[in-house]
Enzyme design. Structure first.
Site, short mmCIF file in Angstrom:
data_model
loop_
_atom_site.label_atom_id
_atom_site.label_comp_id
_atom_site.label_asym_id
_atom_site.label_seq_id
_atom_site.Cartn_x
_atom_site.Cartn_y
_atom_site.Cartn_z
N GLU B 28 0.83 -1.20 0.00
CA GLU B 28 0.00 0.00 0.00
C GLU B 28 0.87 1.26 0.00
OE1 GLU B 28 -2.25 -1.04 3.45
OE2 GLU B 28 -3.43 -2.52 2.35
N LEU B 55 -6.58 -1.51 -0.61
CA LEU B 55 -6.51 -2.00 0.78
C LEU B 55 -7.19 -3.37 0.89
CD1 LEU B 55 -5.85 0.99 1.03
CD2 LEU B 55 -7.08 1.04 3.15
N GLU B 57 -5.57 -6.59 1.90
CA GLU B 57 -4.37 -7.31 2.31
C GLU B 57 -4.51 -8.81 2.11
OE1 GLU B 57 -5.93 -5.11 4.31
OE2 GLU B 57 -4.55 -3.41 4.34
N PHE B 85 -1.76 -9.78 11.38
CA PHE B 85 -2.87 -10.54 11.99
C PHE B 85 -3.93 -10.83 10.93
CE2 PHE B 85 -1.92 -7.96 16.07
CZ PHE B 85 -0.84 -8.78 16.37
N HIS B 127 -1.69 -0.41 16.68
CA HIS B 127 -0.57 -0.12 15.77
C HIS B 127 0.79 -0.29 16.44
CE1 HIS B 127 -3.64 1.55 13.17
NE2 HIS B 127 -2.76 1.92 12.28
C1 LIG Z 1 -6.73 -3.04 7.20
C2 LIG Z 1 -5.83 -1.84 7.17
N1 LIG Z 1 -5.04 -1.66 6.10
C3 LIG Z 1 -4.20 -0.59 6.06
C4 LIG Z 1 -4.16 0.31 7.09
C5 LIG Z 1 -3.26 1.55 7.03
N2 LIG Z 1 -4.12 2.70 6.68
C6 LIG Z 1 -4.69 3.46 7.63
S1 LIG Z 1 -5.74 4.57 6.98
C7 LIG Z 1 -5.47 4.04 5.43
C8 LIG Z 1 -6.21 4.66 4.28
C9 LIG Z 1 -7.68 4.54 4.46
O1 LIG Z 1 -8.36 5.10 3.39
P1 LIG Z 1 -9.92 5.32 3.46
O2 LIG Z 1 -10.59 4.07 3.90
O3 LIG Z 1 -10.32 5.88 2.15
O4 LIG Z 1 -10.12 6.39 4.61
P2 LIG Z 1 -9.54 7.88 4.65
O5 LIG Z 1 -8.17 7.80 5.23
O6 LIG Z 1 -9.54 8.42 3.28
O7 LIG Z 1 -10.46 8.60 5.57
C10 LIG Z 1 -4.53 3.03 5.41
C11 LIG Z 1 -4.01 2.36 4.21
C12 LIG Z 1 -5.00 0.05 8.19
N3 LIG Z 1 -5.02 0.88 9.25
N4 LIG Z 1 -5.83 -1.01 8.21
#
Ligand SMILES: Cc1ncc(C[n+]2csc(CCOP(=O)(O)OP(=O)(O)O)c2C)c(N)n1
Ligand SMILES: [Mg+2]
Lengths: 331, 331
Positions: B28, B55, B57, B85, B127
């Site tokens: 990502e 996203l 995984e 996990f 995290h």
């Molecule tokens: C399952 C998961 N994958 C990756 C992440 C890392 N991460 C946190 S926020 C994010 C982007 C999320 O995008 P979106 O759902 O569009 O929400 P936004 O940040 O735009 O509000 C990522 C990749 C995570 N926290 N959880």
């Protein structure tokens, strides 16, 4: 008394404007505290997307529940959480919503049906389905709302929960905040088909709504909530919106070029606050702004005065039965 | 040359991609190189080999396994440790088992890289995990480099390895920089490194804790001679090197950022007790049992192994006056 609506009163355009301002002001205050180093770990700012949280929560009843995301301050405030205690949480204080144990990404207030922000993308969406199921089993008239981003549309667990909610006609409203990006990844290059098309494929009524307009969001949410509460099963809203700030405050330290300054400026032109202010009688928005400023100044004071938790309690609340784990030093 | 830990990972990926056309990277925000190790890879190697993923995984991990089963040598960068996990099924139940289950017809040359594992200060419960022990327990090759040079060399070997390997880059080690006057080259998996020789106590330190162990060793130098032993690979573990170290010192302290129960520290202590030379009861410093790191910074820190605990443990094993005749053997 000021005659102005209070912070959790979303029943009037004035109340909704006030909440938009409260969220905006709260985020600006938090950004300052991140910059000064008082908030550790940074935040995912909600600035730009306020109309979604306010519009949806304006359609909810006190008994309804929500699950939120990593970008959760707006949802938590709009559902009625005390900004003083949310800010204290961001500062890791005992006066925080979670006693300083959760921070920005886990802020929750179960007394208000706020089942928590969540650090894992898509996770809250599926949890809301469980809350909807348990309300129905208990014969309670409660709807559950799942807020999530466009990025979450690609999490298998969320698509699986669309199926469960639709199959079992559960009272849940899926609210996709499509802000165009998952961190740096444009939704246009990540989401095959469409958000509403995905929900529709499971037989869930799905509508797209202008997520920069709190009134439009409220109208669409109210219809879906009424249908769900009447036994009509889940609903789905795709709110088209935009975050004005970076994905996370850390982004200010990086040179990322995934969106153009022109694009950001165009969306800033659609700022939900002036649009909501335009619906109010002359002078009211300014008075509401002033009352929010006062409330936030008090929140800041409360939060900074609140005590830091003591280290001996680092494992408090780990187990509901009070089980005390062995320490890491073996002592 | 001044080499940062992240730059070392970036160079390892670059060199592996340049050398072997089968190597490709999934993850990502890797197009933007957001976490650092993938910086500029997209420009140089193109979207056919550097795949910026939605996203999803579970799906892209399975996809990488499928690619690995059919001739590619994929690397997956996981943005946060808890994503492991989410893909535990894919890694432990699929990637790890294919070779045996297919009677040796197939193998899975997959590398999983977690840049920033463990606490990052203020990233709270979901995290801040450092889940290397889970993978060592499952029997997946598990690597935790402590220095930039080792990060380069071990990541190169992980990518070249015919089996799946998980590489944890501890958040606490990312700020480490080295002045490198030597040629960077692959370092074999399963070989430990002695960072500092000593005669009285062997301190086995995992990942970023190597640097804490070195600081404590230096500080205690006037009273005790500490050997700092970095396993580098937790599975397979370099028992031969540990045996040799304990032949010299006969005393063991392990410092390990895992939860205490069933962490790698427990395995090291148990094996030493069963098979190796010990003249005093061993000690381990870990996170507590079942630890969830609270948000408030002081609480977060309080649950991680620290130098005070390590210092106390070293002194405690030194206090023990052996009665066993085995001591004479090593002196
Ligand atoms: C399952 C998961 N994958 C990756 C992440 C890392 N991460 C946190 S926020 C994010 C982007 C999320 O995008 P979106 O759902 O569009 O929400 P936004 O940040 O735009 O509000 C990522 C990749 C995570 N926290 N959880
Ligand atoms: Mg988004």
């Amino acid at each position: 008394m000021t005659g102005l609506p209070g912070s959790a009163d979303l029943g009037s355009p004035a109340g909704r404007y006030r909440m938009l301002r409260l969220i905006r002001g709260f985020e600006e205050l938090a950004l300052g505290l991140v910059k000064s180093g008082e908030i550790t770990g940074g935040i995912h700012p909600y600035i730009g997307q306020e109309a979604v949280a306010v519009g949806v929560c304006a359609a909810l009843r006190p008994q309804d529940r929500i699950t939120s995301t990593h970008r959760g301050h707006g949802h938590v405030l709009a559902k009625g959480a005390d900004p003083s205690r949310l800010l204290a949480e961001l500062l890791g204080r005992t006066g925080g919503l979670n006693r300083g144990r959760g921070g920005s990404m886990h802020a929750a207030d179960f007394s208000l049906g706020i089942l928590g922000a969540n650090g894992m993308v898509g996770a809250g969406g599926a949890i809301a389905v469980g809350a909807a199921w348990s309300a129905r089993q208990a014969g309670e008239d409660r709807v559950a709302v799942a807020f999530f981003g466009d990025g979450a549309l690609n999490q298998g667990v969320l698509l699986e929960s669309f199926n469960l909610a639709a199959m079992w006609r559960l009272p849940v409203l899926f609210v996709c905040e499509n802000n165009g990006y998952a961190t740096t990844l444009p939704a246009a290059t990540a989401v095959a088909g469409s958000a509403t098309g995905r929900a529709a494929a499971f037989g869930i009524p799905a509508v797209e709504v202008d997520g920069m307009d709190a009134e439009a969001v409220r109208a669409a949410a109210a219809e879906a909530v009424a249908r769900s509460a009447a036994g009509g099963g889940p609903g789905f809203l795709e709110c088209r919106t935009y975050r004005f700030e970076g994905h996370h405050t850390m982004e200010r330290l990086m040179k990322l070029r995934y969106r153009t300054p022109e694009e950001v400026a165009d969306w800033r032109g659609l700022d939900p606050l002036p649009r909501a202010a335009a619906l109010l009688p002359p002078g009211l928005a300014e008075r509401l702004d002033a009352s929010v400023a006062q409330q936030l100044a008090a929140a800041r004071q409360f939060a900074l005065d609140s005590e830091l938790p003591s280290v001996e309690g680092a494992l408090d609340h780990l187990y509901a039965d009070g089980l005390r784990p062995r320490a890491g030093s073996g002592a | 040359m001044r080499l940062s830990y992240t730059k070392a990972l970036n160079r390892a990926l670059t060199d592996a991609l340049a050398e072997d056309p089968a190597v490709c990277v999934f993850g990502e925000d890797i197009g933007a190189g957001m976490a650092g190790p993938t910086l500029n890879l997209l420009d140089r190697f193109g979207p056919g080999r550097i795949v910026d993923t939605p996203l999803s995984e579970q799906a892209f991990t399975s996809m990488a396994i499928g690619a690995a089963l059919t001739g590619r040598r994929p690397v997956i960068e996981f943005q946060i440790p808890s994503l492991l996990f989410l893909v535990f099924e894919q890694l432990v139940n699929q990637a790890h088992k294919f070779s045996l289950m297919t009677g040796g017809q197939a193998n899975v040359p997959l590398t999983c890289l977690v840049p920033g594992s463990g606490s990052r200060d203020g990233w709270a419960g979901q995290h801040s995990d450092h889940p290397y022990s889970l993978f060592a327990h499952a029997g997946m090759k598990t690597v935790v480099p402590a220095t930039p040079t080792d990060a380069y060399g071990l990541l190169r070997s992980a990518i070249a390895d015919p089996d799946p390997v998980v590489v944890f880059a501890p958040a606490g080690a990312l700020p480490v920089r080295e002045t490198v006057t030597w040629e960077l080259s692959p370092i074999p998996l399963g070989s430990a490194r002695i960072h500092r020789e000593g005669a009285d106590v062997t301190v086995v330190a995992v990942g970023h804790l190597v640097h804490d162990a070195l600081a404590v060793a230096e500080e205690l130098a006037p009273e005790v001679s500490v050997e700092v032993f970095d396993p580098r690979t937790l599975y397979p573990f370099d028992w031969t090197a540990l045996a040799a170290s304990l032949e010299r010192t006969g005393r063991l302290v392990v410092v390990d950022d895992s939860n205490r129960s069933c962490g790698i520290g427990g395995e090291i202590v148990a094996t030493a007790a069963e098979e190796l030379r010990l003249i005093a009861p061993p000690r381990r410093i870990t996170r507590p049992d079942g630890a969830v790191l609270p948000f408030a910074p002081a609480l977060d820190r309080a649950l991680q192994p620290n130098r005070d605990q390590l210092r106390d443990a070293v002194r405690a094993v030194m206090k023990h006056r052996p009665t066993s005749s085995r001591e004479d053997r090593g002196r």
